[in-house]
Design an enzyme around this catalytic site. Sequence first.
Site, short mmCIF file in Angstrom:
data_model
loop_
_atom_site.label_atom_id
_atom_site.label_comp_id
_atom_site.label_asym_id
_atom_site.label_seq_id
_atom_site.Cartn_x
_atom_site.Cartn_y
_atom_site.Cartn_z
N GLU A 46 9.53 1.09 10.60
CA GLU A 46 10.64 2.05 10.40
C GLU A 46 10.02 3.43 10.54
OE1 GLU A 46 13.84 1.73 9.86
OE2 GLU A 46 13.96 -0.43 9.57
N GLU A 48 9.76 16.13 14.49
CA GLU A 48 10.41 15.98 13.19
C GLU A 48 9.90 17.12 12.30
OE1 GLU A 48 9.24 12.33 11.40
OE2 GLU A 48 11.23 11.96 10.61
N LYS A 101 0.86 -1.18 0.00
CA LYS A 101 0.00 0.00 0.00
C LYS A 101 0.90 1.23 0.00
CE LYS A 101 -1.64 3.05 2.55
NZ LYS A 101 -1.64 4.16 1.61
N CYS A 103 13.66 10.84 6.77
CA CYS A 103 13.71 10.47 8.20
C CYS A 103 15.11 10.63 8.77
CB CYS A 103 13.23 9.04 8.35
SG CYS A 103 14.08 7.92 7.23
P1 NAP Z 1 2.44 8.45 7.47
O1 NAP Z 1 1.42 9.50 7.49
O2 NAP Z 1 2.64 7.62 8.69
O3 NAP Z 1 2.09 7.52 6.22
C1 NAP Z 1 2.86 6.40 5.88
C2 NAP Z 1 1.99 5.39 5.19
O4 NAP Z 1 0.98 4.93 6.09
C3 NAP Z 1 1.24 5.96 3.99
O5 NAP Z 1 1.11 4.96 3.01
C4 NAP Z 1 -0.11 6.28 4.58
O6 NAP Z 1 -1.13 6.30 3.62
C5 NAP Z 1 -0.29 5.11 5.52
N1 NAP Z 1 -1.26 5.30 6.57
C6 NAP Z 1 -1.67 6.44 7.18
N2 NAP Z 1 -2.59 6.17 8.13
C7 NAP Z 1 -2.79 4.83 8.11
C8 NAP Z 1 -3.61 3.92 8.84
N3 NAP Z 1 -4.44 4.34 9.82
N4 NAP Z 1 -3.56 2.60 8.54
C9 NAP Z 1 -2.74 2.15 7.58
N5 NAP Z 1 -1.92 2.95 6.85
C10 NAP Z 1 -1.94 4.28 7.12
O7 NAP Z 1 3.88 9.03 7.13
P2 NAP Z 1 4.25 9.97 5.91
O8 NAP Z 1 3.86 11.34 6.25
O9 NAP Z 1 3.77 9.39 4.62
O10 NAP Z 1 5.86 9.81 5.87
C11 NAP Z 1 6.68 10.57 6.64
C12 NAP Z 1 7.14 9.80 7.88
O11 NAP Z 1 7.82 8.61 7.49
C13 NAP Z 1 8.14 10.59 8.69
O12 NAP Z 1 7.85 10.46 10.06
C14 NAP Z 1 9.47 9.91 8.36
O13 NAP Z 1 10.45 10.05 9.34
C15 NAP Z 1 9.04 8.50 8.20
N6 NAP Z 1 10.05 7.75 7.43
C16 NAP Z 1 10.81 6.83 8.09
C17 NAP Z 1 11.79 6.13 7.40
C18 NAP Z 1 12.62 5.11 8.11
O14 NAP Z 1 13.24 4.30 7.43
N7 NAP Z 1 12.66 5.06 9.43
C19 NAP Z 1 11.99 6.35 6.04
C20 NAP Z 1 11.20 7.29 5.39
C21 NAP Z 1 10.21 7.99 6.11
P3 NAP Z 1 -1.61 7.68 2.90
O15 NAP Z 1 -0.37 8.47 2.63
O16 NAP Z 1 -2.27 7.19 1.69
O17 NAP Z 1 -2.49 8.37 3.88
#
Ligand code: NAP
Length: 440
Positions: free
Chosen positions: A211, A342, A136, A245
């Site tokens: 992650e 962040e 997804k 991240c």
């Molecule tokens: P996010 O809002 O948590 O979304 C990540 C994924 O989860 C997206 O596909 C999102 O879908 C989905 N999602 C959201 N709510 C959900 C739910 N209730 N159930 C299932 N899936 C759900 O994060 P983001 O804003 O896209 O990405 C930024 C974050 O990722 C930052 O905190 C960054 O640090 C972290 N990150 C971490 C790493 C690592 O390796 N540690 C690497 C890259 C990024 P939709 O977008 O379609 O809503």
Amino acid sequence: MGERETKDAISSAYNAFSHWSKLTAAERSTRLRKWYDLLIEHKEELGQLITLEQGKPLKEAITEVVSAAGHVEFFAEEAKRVYGDILPSPLPDRRLFVLKQPVGVVGAITPWNFPLGMIARKVAPALACGCTVVIKPSELTPLSALAAAELALQSGIPPGVLNVVMGDAPNIGNSILESPQVRKITFTGSTAVGKKLMAGAAETVKKVSPELGGNAPFIIFDDADLEAALKASLATKFRNSGQTCICTNRLLVQEGIYDKFINAFSSAVQSLKVVNGLSEDVAQGPLINEAAVQKVESLVQHAISQGAKVVVGGKRHNLGFTFYEPTIISDVKNEMLIAREEIFGPVTPVIRFKTEEEAIQIANDTESGLAAYLFTNNIQRSWRVCEALEYGIVGVNDGMFASPGAPFGGFKQSGLGRESSKYGLDEYLEIKCVCLGNMG
Ligand code: NAP
């Protein structure tokens, strides 16, 4: 897509598992290797797609494609190295073996900031082990996922092995969590959503690899090579407009070189070219959406209200839309929200410190523990500080070191487990202990 399509995708992955997991490792490896070839062959088009849907500079987007392909190549090779063990037996007529077997169907939920990279890191080891996957991607960047899946089909990875669903995130997420056929969830994204998924996975006791977010400190000591520190701090902060991240979230500068470094850093930041990602010489593109700009604005305003000062930037860029000026904020204290959350934008909060102990204390004073950087020419200090930092990835006189062979992951609330590298394979394997009796 929603619940019905997700259930269909899970069934399709479940049915494909019986065939895919029984191929020899060499057969799976050949197909992954072909997928690598196709990703590289199409790196320009895939790079353009990433820039168009995500906004990062084209050069960074093509680098992402090459890195994603590098993961596929690495795990095509590792597929042939999933070894078991023979253990010393406690009794003379018994023999003990350890078999490693694929966990089964994997649900992979990925973010928008590396639309292809995050998929490759999860799908490549999963497929190498013999698992099948339902991905997804973020609704903000679904096209790179679809392109990657199409190339996987062209490379001979059979239909059903790799499935993509996109749409209502909670609905899709819940369908994946509830299904007893899905044996593992791998997630990259925010800590808040990661915690929800970990709780949801408990009901069916799935393996979980989250992650999550970071809060990277970048520490520059008085004895550092300032030119190297300047180059690396620019790269780790402003790459992908600060939306990674492992981007620097706090710049810690020792008092002896503080003024000299901030002057040099300010002139470099002022000269960063902000423009759309397909333009020549672009250093920084737009942020992902309006909500991201508003979050950055509110963190900057809050820091100013607490006594921080804007050195460079500090507002929306005159290009409009979701462009934000590359920014430096000084006089930041680690208690301020901007140093605790962040930022995920092109803003550098700068914190001044006096001693090594103080730098370590400030760096570790966070719930996150993904990446940290330190610059010093003192070898003893580099070891001391490196060992004291509560982080999964530490760059010593280096700001960019991600590689398919290097383990990637965090301490504390930045996640569990590791991606990439030989350690990344274990996340997709079950261990089976086999006892043979009556052997002699
Ligand atoms: P996010 O809002 O948590 O979304 C990540 C994924 O989860 C997206 O596909 C999102 O879908 C989905 N999602 C959201 N709510 C959900 C739910 N209730 N159930 C299932 N899936 C759900 O994060 P983001 O804003 O896209 O990405 C930024 C974050 O990722 C930052 O905190 C960054 O640090 C972290 N990150 C971490 C790493 C690592 O390796 N540690 C690497 C890259 C990024 P939709 O977008 O379609 O809503």
